[in-house]
Scaffold this motif. Structure first.
Motif, PDB file in Angstrom:
ATOM      1  N   MET A   2      37.841  20.175  26.507  1.00 46.13           N
ATOM      2  CA  MET A   2      38.286  19.187  27.307  1.00 46.13           C
ATOM      3  C   MET A   2      37.471  18.954  28.755  1.00 46.13           C
ATOM      4  O   MET A   2      37.626  17.828  29.422  1.00 46.13           O
TER       5      MET A   2
ATOM      6  N   TRP B 142      38.563  17.001  32.327  1.00 49.89           N
ATOM      7  CA  TRP B 142      39.949  16.419  32.041  1.00 49.89           C
ATOM      8  C   TRP B 142      40.961  17.450  32.459  1.00 49.89           C
ATOM      9  O   TRP B 142      42.170  17.312  32.913  1.00 49.89           O
ATOM     10  N   LEU B 143      40.748  18.823  32.230  1.00 46.17           N
ATOM     11  CA  LEU B 143      41.777  19.664  32.423  1.00 46.17           C
ATOM     12  C   LEU B 143      41.759  20.560  33.917  1.00 46.17           C
ATOM     13  O   LEU B 143      42.291  21.392  34.295  1.00 46.17           O
TER      14      LEU B 143
END
Length: 215
Positions: free
Chosen positions: A176, A179-180
């Motif tokens: 990801m 996004w993380l």
């Protein structure tokens, strides 16, 4: 090994996944966006796991030698009572852990593999002193007289579960990416601020597990 013992060991292994140091160092390596992050994280987690397995082997062999030195069943009673007493002490002491005291997570001085290995050793030295679930698991296996061909793979699996959250965080971050970053940064700060609270809960639960098992 019986189902009840496996459930106890599995629960203790899950408690050991709450290590703020292992997860904190993992987050530092990931969020630093340094080259060769994968190899450094692998070296770090491998170092921690190897030392934990080695400690478990030494403790299991030591306890087994002590038991073999006696021919009666008296030592099993002593072990059960000792585990019960430890459980009571941990349960009571868990209520006296200060919740506002911050705990510093060790970080590598450089990005070299030697520095990462030393941080793995440092993590082991820090966590081993408060690895109550790990010690409880060894105590339970010793009291049950588990043979080497069973307790050795159990130790290895236990240690793998201990570092599994760090591996899952790494996989999630790779999948990801950006996004993380925000949530993981917040998690890193929370771990540094509330590690003592986690230790308090771990001590309390381990104390209850030992008390219930010995009763």
């Amino acid at each position: 090994m019986g189902t009840e013992l496996l459930l106890y060991l599995g629960g203790l292994a899950l408690l050991d996944t709450l290590s703020p140091t292992i997860i904190g160092v993992t987050l530092y390596l990931l969020l630093g966006n340094q080259p060769r992050t994968t190899s450094r994280l692998f070296v770090y987690l491998s170092t921690v796991a190897i030392f934990y397995v080695a400690l478990g082997i030494v403790m299991m062999l030591g306890f087994t030698s002590i038991l073999d030195a006696f021919s009666s069943l008296t030592e099993h009673v002593i072990i059960s009572r000792t585990l019960f007493a430890i459980g009571v002490i941990l349960f009571i002491a868990s209520f006296f852990i200060p919740t506002n005291k911050k705990r510093t997570i060790p970080l590598p001085k450089t990005e070299s593999l030697l520095s990462i290995t030393l941080i793995g050793l440092t993590t082991f030295l820090i966590e081993a002193g408060t690895a109550f679930p790990y010690f409880a698991a060894i105590g339970l296996m010793t009291s049950e007289g588990i043979p080497l061909y069973l307790w050795l793979p159990t130790l290895i699996i236990y240690t793998f579960i201990m570092v599994l959250p760090a591996i899952l965080i790494f996989i999630g971050y790779r999948l990801m990416g950006k996004w993380l970053e925000g949530p993981l940064e917040k998690l890193r700060l929370k771990l540094a601020e509330h590690s003592n609270s986690a230790l308090s809960w771990v001590m309390c639960i381990v104390g209850v597990v030992l008390i219930l098992n010995t009763i």
